[in-house]
Every structure is written in structure tokens, then in C-alpha cells.
Design a protein around this motif. Structure first.
Motif, PDB file in Angstrom:
ATOM      1  N   PRO A  13     -38.115  20.688-109.124  1.00 29.85           N
ATOM      2  CA  PRO A  13     -37.559  19.696-108.202  1.00 29.85           C
ATOM      3  C   PRO A  13     -36.061  19.924-107.932  1.00 29.85           C
ATOM      4  O   PRO A  13     -35.202  19.159-108.381  1.00 29.85           O
ATOM      5  CB  PRO A  13     -37.807  18.367-108.929  1.00 29.85           C
ATOM      6  CG  PRO A  13     -37.794  18.726-110.373  1.00 29.85           C
ATOM      7  CD  PRO A  13     -38.435  20.091-110.447  1.00 29.85           C
ATOM      8  N   ALA A 183     -31.727  13.244-103.439  1.00 29.63           N
ATOM      9  CA  ALA A 183     -31.269  14.349-104.281  1.00 29.63           C
ATOM     10  C   ALA A 183     -29.915  13.977-104.867  1.00 29.63           C
ATOM     11  O   ALA A 183     -29.132  13.243-104.251  1.00 29.63           O
ATOM     12  CB  ALA A 183     -31.153  15.637-103.478  1.00 29.63           C
ATOM     13  N   GLN A 198     -33.623  12.888-112.442  1.00 34.68           N
ATOM     14  CA  GLN A 198     -34.851  12.156-112.144  1.00 34.68           C
ATOM     15  C   GLN A 198     -34.946  10.871-112.962  1.00 34.68           C
ATOM     16  O   GLN A 198     -35.394   9.837-112.452  1.00 34.68           O
ATOM     17  CB  GLN A 198     -36.062  13.044-112.430  1.00 34.68           C
ATOM     18  CG  GLN A 198     -36.210  14.207-111.456  1.00 34.68           C
ATOM     19  CD  GLN A 198     -37.486  14.992-111.713  1.00 34.68           C
ATOM     20  OE1 GLN A 198     -37.735  15.463-112.816  1.00 34.68           O
ATOM     21  NE2 GLN A 198     -38.304  15.126-110.677  1.00 34.68           N
ATOM     22  N   PHE A 204     -34.636  14.845-106.856  1.00 37.92           N
ATOM     23  CA  PHE A 204     -34.312  16.268-106.932  1.00 37.92           C
ATOM     24  C   PHE A 204     -32.897  16.473-107.454  1.00 37.92           C
ATOM     25  O   PHE A 204     -32.004  15.664-107.235  1.00 37.92           O
ATOM     26  CB  PHE A 204     -34.391  16.923-105.543  1.00 37.92           C
ATOM     27  CG  PHE A 204     -35.630  16.600-104.774  1.00 37.92           C
ATOM     28  CD1 PHE A 204     -36.815  17.292-105.002  1.00 37.92           C
ATOM     29  CD2 PHE A 204     -35.634  15.590-103.817  1.00 37.92           C
ATOM     30  CE1 PHE A 204     -37.967  16.987-104.301  1.00 37.92           C
ATOM     31  CE2 PHE A 204     -36.782  15.276-103.108  1.00 37.92           C
ATOM     32  CZ  PHE A 204     -37.954  15.978-103.355  1.00 37.92           C
TER      33      PHE A 204
END
Length: 323
Positions: A13, A183, A198, A204
């Protein structure tokens, strides 16, 4: 929380952040083949007067090479790629570059320094999604209001242009109202940092500086070596060089004849991303980097770096579950 199809099958990720001058097709293709989103700023693709349009050539190569790779590797297809658009008013190439990205149906569009409805619409019209980078919650809300699909929270410690807020505070505030793709950027250079991003609410990790020290990166050997020899203490936060605050390597500033601990403050209104911008020649070797570079101790292929991050991420997740 829903993740767009373009980002739902990454092997790790991670989105590789677009590095000014440094990101090129070689690096983007290597990142995508290794399972993370590879990206580059549209402004990196430059041609001289009379030459073919470089951005068009870059997108043709990236698209065709990744398509060929996917046909040969149907079980482990490449991740999608992204193009970064500087939406600042001084970018006189923006309209042309949007048309080229639309032509090649770029899957992920990363926008910076301004949120514009027409850019989001252009991305959506060709089946793409947009991620807008922000440094605070106010800018995040403006970006979503103008049609961005997701956000990149650029927190303290990120390389290049960076915010000053703690990632805990920034992600926490965004997640009170936004459940779309998010992100996180800021000192992420180890697999466990991706997991931590996360855990605090991001989807991400957004990683840039570690990829400077890769074989594919368009950086001079001295820059790559300085990354491997530096740590968080070697980073200075300044707006002198572009008008926007960012993080830079102290040794590169000192080498250019300036005192990294006593830099003057720039006038943000002078910020210019146009082809006619001028800056002292000595600034060519003022090198950006984030505070996470202490985890980088060698120059290596991008695929090897991603493999290392993947192994660390898996180990961190296993350790956390066992704990």
C-alpha cells in the motif's frame, strides 16, 4: 471506506511520490512493476524548441511497457502509474499537459499547489482519479469540494514541499469527515512506518526520498550518496528556494556557500513554476529530502528497495498481531 479500483490491488500500500527532476520513466516503470504506484511530475518531461513533446513520449513508453508486462505477467500485474500536475498559476504548460494526460488516459492524477475543478473533470472524463496533496485540514476540504477523489496528507518531515503538522493531528482531523482514499507523506522509509500510517487512519504510505537513492532515479551520484550518509538531523525546513516551505539537505546548502542554520525567508508571492523562472545557479544543487532518510544506507535498484519495504511491512504486521 471505499478504495478506487485503480488503487485496490497494490502489492504494497504505497504510492511513490513525484520527485521534481528525479522521477523519470525508468523509475516509474520499476515502481509499478514492483507493485506500487509510480509517479512523476509532468514538468519533468521537458523538450527544447522544435523537439517532439517529451510528455507525450514518456506516457507512450510507460503505457506500452506496462501493458506488455501485464500481458506477460497476468497473475502479478503492474500497479497503475500517476502524473503530478502543478496547478499553480505560473505553470503555463498546464492546459497542454492536461490534454496529453487525457489522451493517454492516465489512471491516477496527483495535483499540487492549487485545487481546480477543470483538472478533476479532465481526469474523470478519461476514467482517471485525482489525489490532491494538502498540508492542513482547510486545504483538504477545499480539494474535496472541488472534486478531488482522494487526499495526500503532507505532514511534517516530508521531503521537498512539506507541511508542519504532526501526521497524527493531520490524519485525525481529516478522518472526522472524509472516508475516501488517503495517503500519508512524511518520513516514511521503513515497512513498519507504512503499517503505522494505516494504523492511524491512512490507506497508503506516500514515499519519495528513499527512491532518490535508487539506480533508476535521475539524480547525480553525489545526491544519492548524500541521502545514504544523512539523517533527520541533516534536514532543514525553509521556503527560500521556491517560496513554499520544504525540507532540504543541510550539507547541500552548505556546499552552495550558505549557512543552513541562518537562511533568509522568501516571499511566497514570488513563487514561479513557469519556464521563465530564474534562480541562482548555486541553487541547482540544493537537494530536497525528508526526515526519514536515516533508514537509507545504500543505493540500490528500486525493486530491491520495494522488496525490503514489503518484507519489513509483513514482519511488522505479524509482530503486531502476535503481540
Amino acid at each position: 471506506m471505499s478504495i478506487p479500483a485503480q488503487l485496490s490491488h497494490l502489492r504494497l500500500p504505497v504510492i511513490g511520490s513525484p520527485l521534481f527532476i528525479i522521477s523519470n520513466p525508468d523509475l516509474v516503470i520499476a515502481q509499478c512493476k514492483a507493485g506500487i504506484v509510480g509517479s512523476f511530475p509532468a514538468l519533468n518531461a521537458r523538450e527544447k524548441d522544435g523537439e517532439d513533446i517529451q510528455l507525450d513520449a514518456w506516457l507512450k513508453r510507460i503505457t506500452e511497457e506496462l501493458d506488455a508486462y501485464n500481458q506477460a505477467n497476468p497473475d502479478t500485474p503492474a500497479a497503475p502509474y500517476a502524473v503530478n500536475q502543478i496547478v499553480h498559476r505560473s505553470n503555463t504548460r498546464l492546459e497542454r499537459d492536461l490534454e496529453i494526460c487525457h489522451k493517454w488516459k492516465v489512471p491516477v492524477w496527483i495535483t499540487s499547489l492549487g485545487a481546480r475543478v477543470e483538472v478533476n473533470e479532465a481526469a474523470h472524463d478519461c476514467g482517471g482519479i485525482t489525489l490532491h496533496d494538502i498540508i492542513n485540514n482547510t486545504f483538504a476540504k477545499k480539494a474535496i469540494d472541488k472534486g478531488a477523489d482522494g487526499l495526500i496528507a503532507v505532514a511534517a518531515g516530508a521531503g521537498g514541499h512539506a507541511g508542519a503538522q504532526s501526521p497524527f493531528a493531520l490524519v485525525q482531523e481529516i478522518r472526522t469527515w472524509f472516508d475516501g482514499p488517503l495517503a500519508l507523506s512524511g518520513s516514511i522509509a521503513h515497512g513498519r512506518s507504512i503499517l503505522a500510517a494505516q494504523a492511524m487512519g491512512a490507506d497508503f504510505g506516500y514515499i519519495g526520498s528513499p527512491f532518490i537513492a535508487t539506480d533508476e532515479a535521475n539524480a547525480v551520484p553525489e545526491y544519492k550518496q548524500m541521502i545514504t550518509e544523512s539523517s533527520a538531523e541533516d534536514i532543514v525546513y525553509s521556503n527560500l528556494f521556491t517560496g513554499v516551505h520544504g525540507n532540504y539537505l543541510k550539507p547541500s546548502i552548505a556546499k552552495a556557500g550558505m549557512d543552513p542554520d541562518n537562511l533568509p525567508v522568501s516571499d511566497p508571492s514570488k513563487m514561479n513554476f513557469g519556464a521563465d523562472r530564474e534562480k541562482p545557479k548555486s541553487w541547482k544543487e540544493i537537494w530536497g529530502a525528508g526526515q526519514g532518510i536515516g533508514a537509507i544506507d545504500k543505493v540500490q535498484p528500486a525493486a530491491d528497495l520495494i522488496a525490503r519495504l514489503s518484507a519489513e511491512y509483513a514482519a511488522a504486521k505479524q509482530a503486531l498481531c502476535n503481540g
